[in-house]
Design a protein around this motif. Structure first.
Motif, mmCIF file in Angstrom:
data_model
loop_
_atom_site.group_PDB
_atom_site.id
_atom_site.type_symbol
_atom_site.label_atom_id
_atom_site.label_comp_id
_atom_site.label_asym_id
_atom_site.label_seq_id
_atom_site.Cartn_x
_atom_site.Cartn_y
_atom_site.Cartn_z
ATOM 1 N N LEU A 1 -0.659 -3.951 -1.465
ATOM 2 C CA LEU A 1 0.724 -4.396 -1.478
ATOM 3 C C LEU A 1 1.569 -3.356 -0.748
ATOM 4 C CD1 LEU A 1 0.977 -5.509 -5.213
ATOM 5 C CD2 LEU A 1 0.915 -7.019 -3.221
ATOM 6 N N PRO A 2 2.610 -3.754 -0.015
ATOM 7 C CA PRO A 2 3.445 -2.774 0.687
ATOM 8 C C PRO A 2 4.025 -1.711 -0.238
ATOM 9 C CG PRO A 2 3.935 -4.996 1.461
ATOM 10 C CD PRO A 2 3.013 -5.139 0.285
ATOM 11 N N ASP A 3 4.253 -2.062 -1.512
ATOM 12 C CA ASP A 3 4.820 -1.118 -2.481
ATOM 13 C C ASP A 3 3.944 0.119 -2.646
ATOM 14 O OD1 ASP A 3 6.876 -3.179 -4.189
ATOM 15 O OD2 ASP A 3 5.186 -4.080 -3.143
ATOM 16 N N GLU A 4 2.649 -0.033 -2.411
ATOM 17 C CA GLU A 4 1.736 1.087 -2.570
ATOM 18 C C GLU A 4 1.922 2.152 -1.491
ATOM 19 O OE1 GLU A 4 -2.382 -0.083 -3.653
ATOM 20 O OE2 GLU A 4 -1.600 -2.134 -3.734
ATOM 21 N N MET A 5 2.732 1.846 -0.471
ATOM 22 C CA MET A 5 3.031 2.822 0.575
ATOM 23 C C MET A 5 4.103 3.818 0.130
ATOM 24 S SD MET A 5 1.076 2.093 3.201
ATOM 25 C CE MET A 5 1.869 2.786 4.648
ATOM 26 N N GLY A 6 4.780 3.528 -0.994
ATOM 27 C CA GLY A 6 5.805 4.432 -1.499
ATOM 28 C C GLY A 6 7.216 3.944 -1.247
#
Length: 476
Positions: A250-255
């Motif tokens: 998920l893009p959220d895991e990029m920070g």
């Protein structure tokens, strides 16, 4: 491709090849043989890991093919189905444009109004009209780049936050209004804010009241999953690929400092969510007179001209193409936060293509051109295979006549034209040096030109239907 009616065996093979545990089928292969060809096209892509999403194809408003391939939630292994909801990314712009059209029809604003009438924060950018924003001729700089340099990324930015940044930083205009065409997410952010300030309603509320509810689009809404999270049934998560983790994430895991996360509060240029069924309702409504009349329709689906009489090939939230084979086509694509979307309306022949995907990977494909070819009873084009060393030799940085740097990238055995940080177009080889942009209409070709030593010197991009013939010299 063989006709479905040739033998029962072919149909059985097709059904076996479709992975029953990850696909939902809704198409009329018995009555329309095009459906079998479409299923073969998408099944092959799915089997290769190049497609994960939902497709709906209609002729004269009648669905001839509707099918979902793959997974909505990688963690639970929940499958996509024909009602699954996706984020639309830039396909949202047509709804923002329609919101403005409705306000004009109500007499609450004019297309020729200066944007500073409603957005005093932009007093340094006078003489840009609402119409300039609708058709991307305003000349405002990109808000994403502005936010990347100046925004506190521990917070999620909203439209008002971006407008304050413009007021504080005062970035220079790219060009004077109507001097050029340049695709602008900034413009549609501002249009959404104008809708809110003129209507007195939140952007999502206004679209619901004026568009989604009247058209019975029950699964369509504005949603910012990080800024205002809530539980939504049958929702597709968007996935990108992590090179470091070697898996989809998920893009959220990029920070928090990943642009998809800290820009999640923005509306207007994106953030409408929907499914193929609702988008077909939208398509049908655009032929009728409940939302718009013929005068509105002509504005929405007509290209405008810049000061030098160049066609923009863009209406109000729609790309506009005129082709010899397919007639007039209105379309739009989108890419954001792991989602890839596409809607196409063949206006002269009443054919509709809707493609929604929730995987934005380097291997992801959008087979627009071949989908269209099947609809018009043309043979599907099969690309040739080039050695990776040849493809790698074309990858690099190029400089256009207007001094813009362009990148040709080699990833996962394919060549791409990089358009932005999250969007690139695949180049499909048709000869050793000539490539076609996958799915683009009118057709766009890139031909790589070699010097006497066999080294790549430049490329030539041609879009014959629009009179485009330009070169870019290799710089590294």
């Amino acid at each position: 491709m063989k006709n479905y009616f040739l033998t029962l065996l072919i149909g059985i093979i097709c059904l076996i090849s479709c992975k029953e545990n990850t696909e939902t089928t809704k198409f009329q292969s018995k009555t329309n043989p095009k459906a079998l060809k479409l299923d073969t096209l998408y099944s092959e892509l799915y089997d290769k890991g190049n497609f994960n999403g939902s497709v709906l194809v209609a002729e004269n408003g009648n669905v001839i093919f509707e099918k979902s391939y793959g997974i909505a939630d990688e963690q639970t292994n929940r499958k996509l189905n024909d009602s699954t909801i996706f984020e639309l990314a830039s396909v949202s712009k047509q709804f923002t444009a329609m919101g403005i059209v409705q306000l004009v029809k109500e007499g609450k604003l004019s297309y020729e109004d200066d944007i500073t009438k409603y957005i005093p924060e932009l007093n340094d950018y006078k003489e840009i009209t609402i119409k300039n924003l609708l058709n991307h001729t305003g000349g405002l700089p990109d808000y994403m780049e502005l936010a990347d340099k100046n925004w506190d990324k521990s917070k999620i930015a909203t439209n008002d936050d971006i407008l304050k940044l413009f007021n504080q930083v005062k970035p220079k205009k790219l060009f004077e209004p109507n001097e050029k065409w340049d695709y602008s997410n900034t413009g549609y952010l501002i249009l959404a804010t104008i809708i809110e300030r003129v209507s007195g309603q939140k952007f999502g509320q206004y679209l619901h009241e004026k568009i989604f509810k009247p058209l019975d689009m029950k699964n369509t809404f504005v949603y910012r999953r990080r800024f205002q999270p809530k539980e939504i049934q049958n929702y597709a998560n968007g996935y990108i690929y992590s090179d470091s983790l070697q898996k989809k994430i998920l893009p959220d895991e990029m920070g928090k400092d990943f642009y998809v996360v800290f820009l999640d509060g923005i509306v207007g240029d994106g953030m409408v969510n929907s499914n193929p069924k609702d988008l077909l309702k939208w398509d049908r409504a655009l032929y009728g007179n409940n939302l718009i009349n013929d005068q509105d329709r002509n504005l929405i689906f007509s290209s405008t001209m810049t000061k030098d009489s160049s066609q923009t090939d863009y209406g109000f939230g729609w790309m506009i193409d005129s082709t010899k084979t397919y007639g007039k086509i209105a379309s739009h694509s989108g890419g954001w936060a792991g989602y890839i979307s596409y809607i196409e309306r063949n206006l002269d022949n009443d054919k509709t293509i809707i493609i929604l995907q929730n995987n934005s990977l380097s291997s992801t494909e959008i087979p627009i051109k071949n989908t269209r070819r099947i609809l018009y009873n043309q043979e599907v084009e099969k690309p040739i295979k080039l050695d990776n060393e040849i493809l790698k030799s074309y990858a690099g940085k190029y400089l256009t006549d207007t001094q813009k740097e362009k990148e040709i990238a080699f990833e996962n055995d394919k060549l791409y034209v990089v358009m932005s940080a999250d969007y690139k177009m695949e180049l499909v080889p048709v000869s050793k040096t000539k490539f076609i942009v996958d799915g683009w209409s009118p057709e766009v070709s890139y031909t790589f030109i070699l010097n006497d030593n066999g080294k790549v010197e430049k490329y030539r991009v041609i879009q014959e239907a629009q009179g485009i013939n330009k070169t870019a010299n290799r710089i590294k």
